[in-house]
Scaffold this motif. Structure first.
Motif, PDB file in Angstrom:
ATOM      1  N   TRP A   1      -9.958  -8.047  16.037  1.00 29.88           N
ATOM      2  CA  TRP A   1     -11.397  -8.058  15.784  1.00 29.88           C
ATOM      3  C   TRP A   1     -12.160  -7.509  16.977  1.00 29.88           C
TER       4      TRP A   1
ATOM      5  N   THR B   1     -16.050  -6.493  13.435  1.00 32.94           N
ATOM      6  CA  THR B   1     -15.274  -5.531  12.669  1.00 32.94           C
ATOM      7  C   THR B   1     -13.793  -5.792  12.891  1.00 32.94           C
TER       8      THR B   1
ATOM      9  N   GLU C   1     -22.128  -7.969  15.636  1.00 31.91           N
ATOM     10  CA  GLU C   1     -21.380  -7.191  14.645  1.00 31.91           C
ATOM     11  C   GLU C   1     -19.901  -7.471  14.859  1.00 31.91           C
TER      12      GLU C   1
END
Length: 76
Positions: A67, A60, A58
């Motif tokens: 990040w 984000t 994941e």
């Protein structure tokens, strides 16, 4: 399941990926490796590698240019 933090701040590829690969070898299936970087190329490189190697990841962007990555070890 464990959660492990890997310090890759300020590092450019391929160093963060090499560090992640080494850390993953010490982890068990289901463990999560957490990383943060300010380099988009590092984030993208790790995401592509993880997907190509069947890891769950994941990504984000938690702030402009920051990040957060959570890579789950899905196999030994």
């Amino acid at each position: 399941m464990g959660k492990f933090q890997l310090e890759i701040w300020g590092e450019m590829c391929p160093i963060p990926l090499i560090k992640a690969q080494r850390k993953l070898k010490t982890m068990k299936s289901g463990d999560i490796l957490v990383m943060e970087t300010e380099h988009s190329c590092t984030s993208q490189g790790i995401v592509v590698w993880a997907k190509n190697n069947r890891y769950q990841i994941e990504e984000t962007e938690v702030a402009n240019g920051i990040w957060h990555l959570e890579l789950t070890k899905t196999h030994d």
